[in-house]
Design a protein around this motif. Sequence first.
Motif, PDB file in Angstrom:
ATOM      1  N   PRO A 168     -31.350  16.267  26.322  1.00  0.00           N
ATOM      2  CA  PRO A 168     -30.560  15.291  27.043  1.00  0.00           C
ATOM      3  C   PRO A 168     -29.871  15.694  28.268  1.00  0.00           C
ATOM      4  CG  PRO A 168     -29.057  16.196  25.276  1.00  0.00           C
ATOM      5  CD  PRO A 168     -30.701  16.658  24.964  1.00  0.00           C
ATOM      6  N   SER A 169     -29.669  14.669  29.233  1.00  0.00           N
ATOM      7  CA  SER A 169     -29.088  15.100  30.451  1.00  0.00           C
ATOM      8  C   SER A 169     -27.494  15.237  30.280  1.00  0.00           C
ATOM      9  CB  SER A 169     -29.358  13.725  31.423  1.00  0.00           C
ATOM     10  OG  SER A 169     -28.350  12.830  31.114  1.00  0.00           O
ATOM     11  N   PHE A 170     -26.810  16.089  31.151  1.00  0.00           N
ATOM     12  CA  PHE A 170     -25.464  16.230  31.198  1.00  0.00           C
ATOM     13  C   PHE A 170     -24.670  14.755  30.957  1.00  0.00           C
ATOM     14  CE2 PHE A 170     -26.453  20.422  32.012  1.00  0.00           C
ATOM     15  CZ  PHE A 170     -25.506  21.252  32.040  1.00  0.00           C
ATOM     16  N   GLU A 171     -25.102  13.841  31.783  1.00  0.00           N
ATOM     17  CA  GLU A 171     -24.314  12.688  31.722  1.00  0.00           C
ATOM     18  C   GLU A 171     -24.508  12.116  30.003  1.00  0.00           C
ATOM     19  OE1 GLU A 171     -22.208   9.450  32.788  1.00  0.00           O
ATOM     20  OE2 GLU A 171     -22.763  11.094  34.189  1.00  0.00           O
ATOM     21  N   GLU A 172     -25.791  12.110  29.499  1.00  0.00           N
ATOM     22  CA  GLU A 172     -25.950  11.603  28.157  1.00  0.00           C
ATOM     23  C   GLU A 172     -25.034  12.472  27.136  1.00  0.00           C
ATOM     24  OE1 GLU A 172     -30.538  10.171  28.293  1.00  0.00           O
ATOM     25  OE2 GLU A 172     -30.109  12.148  28.113  1.00  0.00           O
ATOM     26  N   MET A 173     -24.822  13.714  27.474  1.00  0.00           N
ATOM     27  CA  MET A 173     -24.070  14.500  26.561  1.00  0.00           C
ATOM     28  C   MET A 173     -22.692  14.269  26.819  1.00  0.00           C
ATOM     29  SD  MET A 173     -26.025  18.280  26.534  1.00  0.00           S
ATOM     30  CE  MET A 173     -26.625  18.324  27.952  1.00  0.00           C
ATOM     31  N   LYS A 174     -22.237  13.880  28.257  1.00  0.00           N
ATOM     32  CA  LYS A 174     -20.945  13.627  28.190  1.00  0.00           C
ATOM     33  C   LYS A 174     -20.580  12.465  27.559  1.00  0.00           C
ATOM     34  CE  LYS A 174     -19.782  11.613  32.019  1.00  0.00           C
ATOM     35  NZ  LYS A 174     -19.092  10.398  31.789  1.00  0.00           N
ATOM     36  N   ASP A 175     -21.651  11.287  27.668  1.00  0.00           N
ATOM     37  CA  ASP A 175     -21.179  10.186  26.873  1.00  0.00           C
ATOM     38  C   ASP A 175     -21.235  10.215  25.488  1.00  0.00           C
ATOM     39  OD1 ASP A 175     -20.897   9.093  29.190  1.00  0.00           O
ATOM     40  OD2 ASP A 175     -22.975   8.299  29.400  1.00  0.00           O
ATOM     41  N   ALA A 176     -22.240  10.855  24.835  1.00  0.00           N
ATOM     42  CA  ALA A 176     -22.261  11.100  23.341  1.00  0.00           C
ATOM     43  C   ALA A 176     -21.121  12.049  22.743  1.00  0.00           C
ATOM     44  CB  ALA A 176     -23.640  11.998  23.021  1.00  0.00           C
ATOM     45  N   ASP A 219     -17.945  11.744  24.347  1.00  0.00           N
ATOM     46  CA  ASP A 219     -16.923  11.233  24.815  1.00  0.00           C
ATOM     47  C   ASP A 219     -15.936  12.225  25.625  1.00  0.00           C
ATOM     48  OD1 ASP A 219     -15.085   8.741  25.133  1.00  0.00           O
ATOM     49  OD2 ASP A 219     -14.130   9.373  23.601  1.00  0.00           O
ATOM     50  N   LEU A 220     -16.617  12.704  26.643  1.00  0.00           N
ATOM     51  CA  LEU A 220     -15.934  13.763  27.272  1.00  0.00           C
ATOM     52  C   LEU A 220     -15.734  13.003  28.729  1.00  0.00           C
ATOM     53  CD1 LEU A 220     -18.121  16.887  26.955  1.00  0.00           C
ATOM     54  CD2 LEU A 220     -15.548  16.471  25.879  1.00  0.00           C
ATOM     55  N   LYS A 221     -14.663  13.612  29.470  1.00  0.00           N
ATOM     56  CA  LYS A 221     -14.297  12.898  30.819  1.00  0.00           C
ATOM     57  C   LYS A 221     -15.077  13.005  31.777  1.00  0.00           C
ATOM     58  CE  LYS A 221      -9.384  12.198  29.557  1.00  0.00           C
ATOM     59  NZ  LYS A 221      -7.884  12.574  29.668  1.00  0.00           N
ATOM     60  N   SER A 222     -15.789  14.477  31.848  1.00  0.00           N
ATOM     61  CA  SER A 222     -16.493  15.001  33.039  1.00  0.00           C
ATOM     62  C   SER A 222     -17.516  15.907  32.173  1.00  0.00           C
ATOM     63  CB  SER A 222     -15.417  15.750  34.123  1.00  0.00           C
ATOM     64  OG  SER A 222     -15.119  17.002  33.337  1.00  0.00           O
ATOM     65  N   ARG A 245     -36.490  25.449  35.040  1.00  0.00           N
ATOM     66  CA  ARG A 245     -36.078  24.205  34.604  1.00  0.00           C
ATOM     67  C   ARG A 245     -34.851  23.657  34.423  1.00  0.00           C
ATOM     68  NH1 ARG A 245     -40.345  23.718  29.428  1.00  0.00           N
ATOM     69  NH2 ARG A 245     -42.302  24.776  30.346  1.00  0.00           N
ATOM     70  N   ALA A 246     -34.548  22.772  35.261  1.00  0.00           N
ATOM     71  CA  ALA A 246     -33.343  22.110  35.587  1.00  0.00           C
ATOM     72  C   ALA A 246     -32.717  21.638  34.393  1.00  0.00           C
ATOM     73  CB  ALA A 246     -33.337  21.159  36.993  1.00  0.00           C
ATOM     74  N   ARG A 247     -33.527  20.915  33.618  1.00  0.00           N
ATOM     75  CA  ARG A 247     -33.234  20.113  32.318  1.00  0.00           C
ATOM     76  C   ARG A 247     -33.967  20.447  31.316  1.00  0.00           C
ATOM     77  NH1 ARG A 247     -32.894  13.541  31.844  1.00  0.00           N
ATOM     78  NH2 ARG A 247     -33.021  13.493  29.701  1.00  0.00           N
ATOM     79  N   ASP A 295     -28.445  16.365  37.286  1.00  0.00           N
ATOM     80  CA  ASP A 295     -27.000  16.832  36.773  1.00  0.00           C
ATOM     81  C   ASP A 295     -26.302  17.545  37.583  1.00  0.00           C
ATOM     82  OD1 ASP A 295     -27.693  15.567  34.379  1.00  0.00           O
ATOM     83  OD2 ASP A 295     -28.708  17.122  33.670  1.00  0.00           O
ATOM     84  N   VAL A 296     -25.062  17.092  37.955  1.00  0.00           N
ATOM     85  CA  VAL A 296     -24.341  17.630  39.103  1.00  0.00           C
ATOM     86  C   VAL A 296     -22.811  18.129  38.199  1.00  0.00           C
ATOM     87  CG1 VAL A 296     -22.722  17.419  41.032  1.00  0.00           C
ATOM     88  CG2 VAL A 296     -25.237  16.308  40.829  1.00  0.00           C
ATOM     89  N   ILE A 297     -22.499  19.459  38.429  1.00  0.00           N
ATOM     90  CA  ILE A 297     -21.082  19.677  37.858  1.00  0.00           C
ATOM     91  C   ILE A 297     -20.096  19.912  38.917  1.00  0.00           C
ATOM     92  CG2 ILE A 297     -20.116  21.751  36.748  1.00  0.00           C
ATOM     93  CD1 ILE A 297     -22.917  22.288  35.293  1.00  0.00           C
ATOM     94  N   ASP A 298     -18.730  19.500  38.798  1.00  0.00           N
ATOM     95  CA  ASP A 298     -17.759  19.858  39.921  1.00  0.00           C
ATOM     96  C   ASP A 298     -17.226  21.070  39.568  1.00  0.00           C
ATOM     97  OD1 ASP A 298     -18.029  17.292  41.082  1.00  0.00           O
ATOM     98  OD2 ASP A 298     -16.604  16.410  39.410  1.00  0.00           O
ATOM     99  N   VAL A 299     -17.278  21.943  40.358  1.00  0.00           N
ATOM    100  CA  VAL A 299     -17.068  23.257  40.524  1.00  0.00           C
ATOM    101  C   VAL A 299     -15.672  23.325  41.375  1.00  0.00           C
ATOM    102  CG1 VAL A 299     -17.587  25.792  41.049  1.00  0.00           C
ATOM    103  CG2 VAL A 299     -19.162  24.235  40.170  1.00  0.00           C
TER     104      VAL A 299
END
Length: 230
Positions: free
Chosen positions: A24-32, A34-37, A60-62, A104-108
């Motif tokens: 799964p993508s980071f966005e999908e994992m975040k939603d699954a 229920d994380l804020k970021s 491989r990025a994902r 997928d992008v992460i805020d550092v």
Amino acid sequence: MLTAKQHELIQFIQRRLEETGISPSFEEMKDALDLKSKSGVHRLISALEERGFIRRLPNRARALEVIKQPEDATPVSAANSADNSNVISLAAAKAARAPEPANDVIDVPLHGRIAAGAPIEAIEGQNSLPVPAALLGPGEHYALEVSGDSMIEAGIFDGDFALVKRTDTARDGEIVVALVNNEEATLKYLRREDGQVVLDPANQAYDAQIYRPGEVEVQGKLAGLLRRYH
């Protein structure tokens, strides 16, 4: 012993791999979960990787692989798998479909500027920098804007953003964020010689900086670079 969120994440990744053959993508994992970021997802993945439960497939990025499950995890029933003729095996799915490119992008955290020249103060800030997840490995990271030209022969230019893995140890020859006299930070090659710490530039116009061991504290190692083109 995994936390509840770590346990929930590894189960979600395994289910998605079994269903589609693609992690799964980071966005999908975040939603699954229920994380804020997505930075929270990154921390969970890094913790699972450090504990040997998952690994990132190289180049491989994902692409994540579950190496082992928690001891209390419920395995997929072999009988259920046999009854479902539409289910493709994980190995076959991986062979048939390459992982999709990830956005997928992460805020550092962006902690101000750091010298690639004479040491300057690394200013602590509250800003963040969006970074492609593919550029970061396990561990905690932060970013610093490079000021100066002493590392240009290593491909590090004024205005670049140094992506730094937080650590207090480093080997000779690695590029580090070094805090000098507890007040000034600089980006240099680390070297130890005759009981002293040498911070080497990558520009022949600059001299090496030599300090006693107690005067230098390693605060991180260079993990990558971001460059903005105007």
